[in-house]
Each structure stands twice: as C-alpha cells, then as structure tokens.
Design a protein around this motif. Structure first.
Motif, mmCIF file in Angstrom:
data_model
loop_
_atom_site.group_PDB
_atom_site.id
_atom_site.type_symbol
_atom_site.label_atom_id
_atom_site.label_comp_id
_atom_site.label_asym_id
_atom_site.label_seq_id
_atom_site.Cartn_x
_atom_site.Cartn_y
_atom_site.Cartn_z
ATOM 1 N N ALA A 214 0.826 -1.205 0.000
ATOM 2 C CA ALA A 214 0.000 0.000 0.000
ATOM 3 C C ALA A 214 0.861 1.255 0.000
ATOM 4 C CB ALA A 214 -0.934 -0.016 1.206
ATOM 5 N N SER A 215 1.913 1.283 0.816
ATOM 6 C CA SER A 215 2.794 2.453 0.868
ATOM 7 C C SER A 215 3.490 2.670 -0.471
ATOM 8 C CB SER A 215 3.843 2.266 1.972
ATOM 9 O OG SER A 215 3.239 2.115 3.226
ATOM 10 N N PHE A 216 3.932 1.581 -1.073
ATOM 11 C CA PHE A 216 4.626 1.674 -2.356
ATOM 12 C C PHE A 216 3.700 2.238 -3.426
ATOM 13 C CE2 PHE A 216 5.716 -0.288 -6.456
ATOM 14 C CZ PHE A 216 7.002 0.185 -6.613
ATOM 15 N N ILE A 217 2.488 1.707 -3.506
ATOM 16 C CA ILE A 217 1.536 2.191 -4.505
ATOM 17 C C ILE A 217 1.206 3.660 -4.262
ATOM 18 C CG2 ILE A 217 -0.802 1.939 -5.406
ATOM 19 C CD1 ILE A 217 1.091 -0.284 -6.278
ATOM 20 N N ASP A 218 1.000 4.038 -2.998
ATOM 21 C CA ASP A 218 0.636 5.424 -2.657
ATOM 22 C C ASP A 218 1.700 6.421 -3.091
ATOM 23 O OD1 ASP A 218 -1.735 4.648 -1.573
ATOM 24 O OD2 ASP A 218 -1.056 4.709 0.516
ATOM 25 N N HIS A 219 2.977 6.033 -3.020
ATOM 26 C CA HIS A 219 4.044 7.004 -3.267
ATOM 27 C C HIS A 219 4.438 7.112 -4.736
ATOM 28 C CE1 HIS A 219 7.402 4.361 -4.209
ATOM 29 N NE2 HIS A 219 8.255 5.349 -4.069
ATOM 30 N N LEU A 220 3.926 6.205 -5.586
ATOM 31 C CA LEU A 220 4.333 6.218 -6.990
ATOM 32 C C LEU A 220 3.939 7.512 -7.695
ATOM 33 C CD1 LEU A 220 3.579 2.566 -8.171
ATOM 34 C CD2 LEU A 220 5.813 3.622 -7.778
ATOM 35 N N GLY A 221 2.752 8.042 -7.369
ATOM 36 C CA GLY A 221 2.311 9.271 -8.010
ATOM 37 C C GLY A 221 3.122 10.486 -7.600
ATOM 38 N N PRO A 222 3.132 10.821 -6.314
ATOM 39 C CA PRO A 222 3.842 12.036 -5.896
ATOM 40 C C PRO A 222 5.351 11.972 -6.046
ATOM 41 C CG PRO A 222 2.984 10.838 -3.989
ATOM 42 C CD PRO A 222 2.385 10.205 -5.189
ATOM 43 N N MET A 223 5.976 10.809 -5.897
ATOM 44 C CA MET A 223 7.437 10.723 -5.907
ATOM 45 C C MET A 223 8.018 10.328 -7.270
ATOM 46 S SD MET A 223 7.905 11.763 -2.925
ATOM 47 C CE MET A 223 9.683 11.688 -3.005
ATOM 48 N N HIS A 224 7.230 9.594 -8.092
ATOM 49 C CA HIS A 224 7.763 9.120 -9.373
ATOM 50 C C HIS A 224 6.902 9.508 -10.571
ATOM 51 C CE1 HIS A 224 10.954 6.828 -7.455
ATOM 52 N NE2 HIS A 224 10.076 6.346 -6.602
ATOM 53 N N LYS A 225 5.903 10.347 -10.353
ATOM 54 C CA LYS A 225 5.053 10.867 -11.426
ATOM 55 C C LYS A 225 4.345 9.761 -12.198
ATOM 56 C CE LYS A 225 8.045 14.931 -11.969
ATOM 57 N NZ LYS A 225 8.891 15.733 -12.888
ATOM 58 N N ILE A 226 4.000 8.680 -11.497
ATOM 59 C CA ILE A 226 3.201 7.613 -12.100
ATOM 60 C C ILE A 226 1.735 8.040 -12.040
ATOM 61 C CG2 ILE A 226 2.464 5.210 -11.924
ATOM 62 C CD1 ILE A 226 5.319 5.447 -12.855
ATOM 63 N N ASN A 227 1.116 8.193 -13.204
ATOM 64 C CA ASN A 227 -0.259 8.684 -13.259
ATOM 65 C C ASN A 227 -1.306 7.594 -13.089
ATOM 66 O OD1 ASN A 227 0.767 11.291 -13.832
ATOM 67 N ND2 ASN A 227 0.887 10.810 -16.025
ATOM 68 N N ARG A 228 -0.972 6.372 -13.525
ATOM 69 C CA ARG A 228 -1.941 5.269 -13.436
ATOM 70 C C ARG A 228 -1.237 4.028 -12.914
ATOM 71 N NH1 ARG A 228 -4.352 4.106 -19.040
ATOM 72 N NH2 ARG A 228 -5.760 2.792 -17.835
ATOM 73 N N VAL A 229 -1.936 3.297 -12.033
ATOM 74 C CA VAL A 229 -1.437 2.022 -11.523
ATOM 75 C C VAL A 229 -2.496 0.969 -11.804
ATOM 76 C CG1 VAL A 229 -0.623 0.725 -9.529
ATOM 77 C CG2 VAL A 229 -0.129 3.173 -9.704
ATOM 78 N N MET A 230 -2.075 -0.135 -12.427
ATOM 79 C CA MET A 230 -3.011 -1.175 -12.833
ATOM 80 C C MET A 230 -2.567 -2.524 -12.286
ATOM 81 S SD MET A 230 -3.167 0.080 -16.801
ATOM 82 C CE MET A 230 -4.023 -1.407 -17.317
ATOM 83 N N LEU A 231 -3.545 -3.392 -12.000
ATOM 84 C CA LEU A 231 -3.290 -4.763 -11.551
ATOM 85 C C LEU A 231 -3.811 -5.684 -12.644
ATOM 86 C CD1 LEU A 231 -2.225 -6.562 -9.312
ATOM 87 C CD2 LEU A 231 -4.448 -6.413 -8.193
ATOM 88 N N LEU A 232 -2.918 -6.484 -13.204
ATOM 89 C CA LEU A 232 -3.228 -7.345 -14.347
ATOM 90 C C LEU A 232 -2.923 -8.784 -13.973
ATOM 91 C CD1 LEU A 232 -4.011 -7.536 -17.341
ATOM 92 C CD2 LEU A 232 -1.654 -6.994 -17.922
ATOM 93 N N SER A 233 -3.937 -9.661 -14.039
ATOM 94 C CA SER A 233 -3.740 -11.021 -13.529
ATOM 95 C C SER A 233 -4.600 -12.021 -14.292
ATOM 96 C CB SER A 233 -4.101 -11.075 -12.034
ATOM 97 O OG SER A 233 -4.011 -12.386 -11.535
ATOM 98 N N GLY A 234 -4.144 -13.250 -14.261
ATOM 99 C CA GLY A 234 -4.936 -14.334 -14.819
ATOM 100 C C GLY A 234 -5.824 -14.998 -13.787
ATOM 101 N N ASP A 235 -5.732 -14.555 -12.530
ATOM 102 C CA ASP A 235 -6.555 -15.123 -11.462
ATOM 103 C C ASP A 235 -7.987 -14.613 -11.542
ATOM 104 O OD1 ASP A 235 -4.379 -16.492 -10.563
ATOM 105 O OD2 ASP A 235 -3.883 -15.064 -8.974
ATOM 106 N N ARG A 236 -8.849 -15.278 -10.746
ATOM 107 C CA ARG A 236 -10.248 -14.882 -10.731
ATOM 108 C C ARG A 236 -10.432 -13.481 -10.165
ATOM 109 N NH1 ARG A 236 -12.093 -20.394 -7.947
ATOM 110 N NH2 ARG A 236 -10.028 -20.037 -7.078
ATOM 111 N N GLU A 237 -11.499 -12.812 -10.604
ATOM 112 C CA GLU A 237 -11.706 -11.417 -10.239
ATOM 113 C C GLU A 237 -11.852 -11.234 -8.736
ATOM 114 O OE1 GLU A 237 -14.522 -7.568 -11.328
ATOM 115 O OE2 GLU A 237 -14.806 -9.491 -12.357
ATOM 116 N N SER A 238 -12.480 -12.183 -8.052
ATOM 117 C CA SER A 238 -12.666 -12.039 -6.607
ATOM 118 C C SER A 238 -11.327 -11.963 -5.881
ATOM 119 C CB SER A 238 -13.495 -13.206 -6.062
ATOM 120 O OG SER A 238 -12.851 -14.445 -6.329
#
Length: 633
Positions: free
Chosen positions: A443-467
């Motif tokens: 959670a901390s890593f994802i939160d800091h990507l925008g303000p510290m590394h200018k990451i505008n979008r974060v996506m989770l891509l998986s072959g697992d079930r949606e739940s």
C-alpha cells in the motif's frame, strides 16, 4: 569480448607511449638542453605510432556513417601535425587514448560482480562411471552422465537427483532464502550449494546451457549492450562537432592565424560525451548489481524515470508469493492429519508456491513427515511421490475433473483464492484452499508512486479470478484491475497502454514474459524462470517492492549525473573555445585545459557508482485491516 580486450590494451599502450613521449620531450627541452632537432623526435614517434592508428579508426567509423563527437580529436591530431604543433597533437592523442582506456577500466570495475560469479563456479565435476569417480572438466560432461556432488560443494550442472537425500541452498540463483530438500527425482540447479549429504545427480543439460551459464550470459549482455543514452551522446556530438569546427574556422578566417583553428579544436575535444556518459551508465549497472538488481538492458536506466503507467502482475509482485493454507476439506473416512502428513512429505521436494504453505501448515499442526521417494513433477499434471508405500498425487481441480469428471460432486465449491486437490492411491483424498497475502509495503509503495515518481496510473493485471484480484487491489490501494486474463490478453492490454504512455510492467511468471517485452520497461522478480528473465530489462533477485523503488531512483540518479557531466563538460569546453578563438589559449594550454575539463566530467560521472545509502523514499506500513500476513518471509 576478446576484441574489446585487445582494443583496450592497444589504447592503453598508445596512452603510455604519449606520456613517455611528453616526458622525454620536456626532459630534452628543460633538463639537458638538447638540440632543437632532437626535441620533436619523441613527439613524432608518438604521433606516428599512436596518432595514425587512432585517426585510421576514426576514418573507418566515418566511412561507416558513424559521425561521432570523437571526430574532433582526429581533426585536431591531423591539424597539429600539419602546423608543426607536435606537442599539442600528442596531448590530443593522450586525451583520446587515455579517455578510452578510462572507459575500459570502468567497464572492468563494473564487471566485478560478473567476475565473482565466474570464480564461484567449479571448473571440474566428479563423474561417476560404475564404481569409479573421476574429476573431469565441465566441458566434457554430457547429458545423462552421473555426477557426485559432495557436501558443501557448488553444484556444477543442472540435473536430477538419482541417489541420496539432502538439501541445497539455491538462494544465490533464485532469491529464495531457504534450503530446498532434495531426494531422488528432485531437480538441482548449477550454482546451488550442497548441504551436509553427498548427492548423485544425472546431468540434464550441458554446462553451457545450464541455469548458471544463462545468468552469466545475462550479466555479460547487460555490460556489452550499448545503451540508447550513449547514442544521445553521439547525437549531441553530431551538433557539437560542426559548431566547434565552424567556430575554429571563423577564428582562423578573422585572425588569419591557423594556430587558432587548432587551439579551438584541441580545447573542443568532447571527452565528456565520449567518456562521462558511458561511465555513468556502467557505474549505475554496478551499483544496481550490488543491490541484487541485474540490469539486462541498460536502456532501462534511461527509460524508467519517464514511465507514467505502472502495471503489476499479482502473484509474487504485490503479494509475497507465499500462500497460506486457510481451509482443508478431507474426504470422508480419512484422517486430516494423516493426509496432511502425506502431502507435506511430498511437497518438500517441490518449488511450487503452494508447497511451502503446506509444509508450514504441517509444522504448525505438528504432523509427522516421512521419507518420500519416486518424486516426479510433470508440468500441467502436478506432483507425484510415494510415501510409506502410498502413491500421492497433488494437482489442480481442472486437471482432475478432466481425467475423472465423476468427482465433481465430491469436491467443495471453488474458493476465491488458490487451491489444490490430493489423491492417495488414485483416490480423491482432500482439497486444500490457500490465500496469498499482500506485501506489507504494498500500500505504501503504490501510494508514493504518483507524488514521488510521477506515475499517473497504476493497474493490476492477472490471470486469477476477479474475486481474488479485487481482494488484493483493495488491500494495496489499486482501483484499476484486469482479471481472468490470458497471456495473450495481458500483452494486448500492455501494448495498448504503451501507446498512450511509457509503461512499467512488473511480473515474475513465465506467462508474464510477453507483457514484459511489450512494456516500455519490464522488471522481473527472481530468477525462477529463464523465459521471464530473458524478456525483462531488469531482474530483481531479492524480490521486494523496495528494490523496484531503488531501481527507479538509480535510473533518475544516473540520468541526472550523466547529463550534468555531459552538458557541464560541454559548457566549459565552449567557454574555453571562445577564449582560444580570441587568441588567449594556445594549443598546448588548450589541451591541458581540456584535460582538466575531462577529469571534472568523469569524476562527476563516477559518483553514480558510489553507494548513496538509502535509495527508497516510502515507509512500509501494514496492509489494510483484515488483510492476511505471511507466517514467515
């Protein structure tokens, strides 16, 4: 590599020749007051033996369309010889050859990790033929040969255990910090360190095709690959060179003194572009390697800081890749502890992510484990083994129902997480359900990507079930998810996103390889898959999000220092060029001035290899309330 080594020795010899010539010239002039005709002899020797080869190499490059900034040095050498400014010409020879020698030294320094890998590997193996055991070179080992690996030795080749029980430390290759149990049927990796017991293995690959050799090749390619940012240096040089030549020509025309033409060219020799940028890149590769990050493609260092979309695979990236057993459903008439004992006894010889979860559950419940034999792990079919005379098979629901559809009613409803099914004696025995815990720092890593590394979008891509994907996304703070995606669908999504903005993709499975290649920058966790690491631009050996953050900072730091060195050095050179054009900086003094500028630029570039200490800028915090945490790791 051999040609590079020979060229390095040649450049070093020319640099030494130039230094000797300058020393002899100065000694003759000021030490023994030799005749004027003697003074130029050592300088002529250096220009003929050192200058001609350098100019010839530059002409060959020019004929091949390589119009680089080092062309200025060639023009300066020829002009100095034509105008009789032999000392200035030899100083330029020293600058050019010395700069290339320095770059070669930096390459060798950055190769220390590679050399350590090479020295660590044994050069011989103990081949067993009947009762005879002989030491033979690795190159003579053939597929199918029987080898003995004695206690605490490094395994020389990839193979399969045929006799003996023990453990091996594979952390140097896989990043996994635990000992792997070995029994007949278990696979072993070259480079792994054997434990207390001798093992007999059958060679499954030649030494050149082994996992260790492939990692060596990865390390070598990361150092030999010419990065795009170096081409940026050449592009800057393509602008810088005609500007310098034009300024030199203007100084000659206005003053009528050809010496000024030479003086401007000498001081314009762009060593900051020729040396400083490659030194910065190589130093960053070395720094990353010391932090358990292998840079396969150095262009990663240029591109990563510009990525604006981050795409993550689920298992092993935003999770620990250490599922926990959260539910067991045992068939009627069977004892839960007995089944768990059989399963954990077999799972000790598997690398599957669920294996560790079963073993931990068995240890927590205090079940006894027994010796397993006839271990076989077939892709797509599961794990087979024999324990106390009972045949045990561990597979998945889909495979089992494809073979025995009548068991559909015997299985519990599918869970939101992971699961496996167990057969004992080809009879259904149990279903185990698991859940992979989010990484504590996720959670901390994802939160800091925008303000510290200018990451505008974060996506989770998986072959697992949606739940299961949604559960993880909620824990780490990702709102954009794609679940139930095949490898083909994954790569198409990554391609579409890369058209919109530069993308970073992080994954660790074989099915991630196409997506890793489709992204602007692909980062792989661990060395568990040859295919994945070949597709990735960088490999994180010590699988953690903090290492990803460190790599992002290494990239930003490299670009900043490389541009400081190149642009700063060029700026100082331009100032010196105007001074020379005005007649206040003769050729010899200009050459010395340029050497000072070169040293400043290269010293600044070398800063990238200095360990800066902490490179991560976010604080780890627990996942959201209700999230599972791993029992270990």
């Amino acid at each position: 590599m051999l040609m590079q080594s020979e060229n390095s020795r040649t450049q070093f010899a020319i640099a030494i020749l130039a230094i000797v010539a300058i020393i002899v010239h100065v000694t003759l002039r000021f030490g023994i007051s030799a005749p004027e005709s003697w003074l130029v002899v050592p300088l002529w020797v250096a220009l003929v033996l050192g200058g001609i080869p350098l100019v010839w190499d530059l002409l060959i490059k020019l004929l091949h369309g390589e119009f680089g900034s080092d062309l200025l040095a060639g023009i300066s050498i020829v002009t100095a010889a034509w105008l009789g400014e032999y000392l200035a010409g030899v100083l330029v020879v020293l600058m050019l050859s010395g700069g290339q020698t320095l770059e070669s030294y930096a390459v060798r320094s950055a190769s220390s990790v590679l050399e350590a890998l090479s020295k660590r590997m044994p050069s011989v193996a103990h081949r067993k033929v009947g009762t005879q055991v002989d030491d033979v070179p690795l190159t003579e080992i053939g597929i199918g040969d029987d080898l003995i690996v004695f206690p605490h030795e490094v395994c020389p080749i990839d193979g399969t255990v045929t006799d003996g029980h023990g453990t091996m430390d594979e952390s140097y290759l896989t990043g996994e910090p635990y000992m792997m149990s070995k029994a007949p049927g278990s696979t072993v990796l070259s480079g792994a360190i054997n434990g207390e017991a001798a093992l007999t293995i059958r060679a499954d690959k030649l030494a050149g095709d082994s996992r260790y050799a492939q990692i060596m090749a990865v390390m070598q390619s990361s150092q030999q690959h010419r990065p795009r940012i170096r081409r940026l240096g050449d592009q800057l040089g393509a602008i810088y060179t005609p500007v310098a030549v034009s300024l030199a020509a203007a100084a000659w025309l206005i003053s009528g003194d050809p010496i000024r033409f030479l003086a401007v060219l000498v001081v314009a020799t762009p060593c900051p572009l020729l040396i400083a940028i490659p030194v910065a890149i190589i130093g960053s590769i070395s720094l990353a390697a010391k932090r358990a990050i292998v840079i396969r493609d150095p262009t990663v260092l240029e591109k990563l800081d510009g990525c604006r979309t981050a795409i993550f695979d689920k298992t092993g990236t935003l999770t620990y890749g250490q599922p926990e057993l959260i539910g067991s459903f045992v068939a009627d008439g069977l004892d839960d502890h007995e089944v768990l004992s059989l399963v954990s006894s077999v799972e000790r010889y598997s690398k599957h992510p669920l294996a560790e979860a079963v073993i931990r559950a068995g240890e927590q419940q205090g079940v006894a484990s027994a010796q397993a034999t006839q271990i076989v792990e077939k892709p797509g079919q599961g794990l087979f083994g024999t324990v106390a005379g009972k045949a045990v098979r561990i597979t998945n629901r889909k495979t089992l129902l494809a073979e025995q559809p009548q068991l559909r009613e015997s299985l519990p409803p599918p869970s939101a997480g992971l699961e496996c099914v167990v057969l004992v004696g080809d009879v259904y025995a149990a279903t185990y359900q698991f859940r992979d815990a989010p990484r504590r720092e996720g959670a901390s890593f994802i939160d800091h990507l925008g303000p510290m590394h200018k990451i505008n979008r974060v996506m989770l891509l998986s072959g697992d079930r949606e739940s299961e994907v949604r559960y993880l996304a909620d824990q780490v703070g990702v709102t954009e998810i794609y679940a139930d995606k095949s490898p083909e669908q994954k790569v198409e999504i990554v391609r579409q996103e890369t058209k919109l903005a530069d993308t970073l993709f992080v994954g660790d499975g074989i099915n991630d390889a196409p997506a890793l290649m489709a992204a602007t920058v692909g980062i792989a966790f661990g060395q568990n898959s040859d295919v994945t690491t070949e597709a990735a631009g960088a490999v994180i050996l010590d699988s953690s999000l903090q290492k990803v953050d460190e790599l992002m900072h290494i990239s930003r730091r490299m670009r900043r220092i490389a541009l400081q060195s190149a642009v700063g050095g060029m700026g100082l050179s331009v100032i010196a060029m105007f001074v020379a054009a005005a007649g206040y900086l003769p050729p010899v003094a200009g050459a010395i001035t340029q050497e000072v500028i070169d040293v400043l630029a290269v010293v600044n570039a070398l800063r990238v290899a200095v360990n800066p200490g902490l490179l991560s800028d976010y604080e780890s915090k627990p996942p959201a309330a209700g999230a599972d945490t791993p029992a270990s790791g």
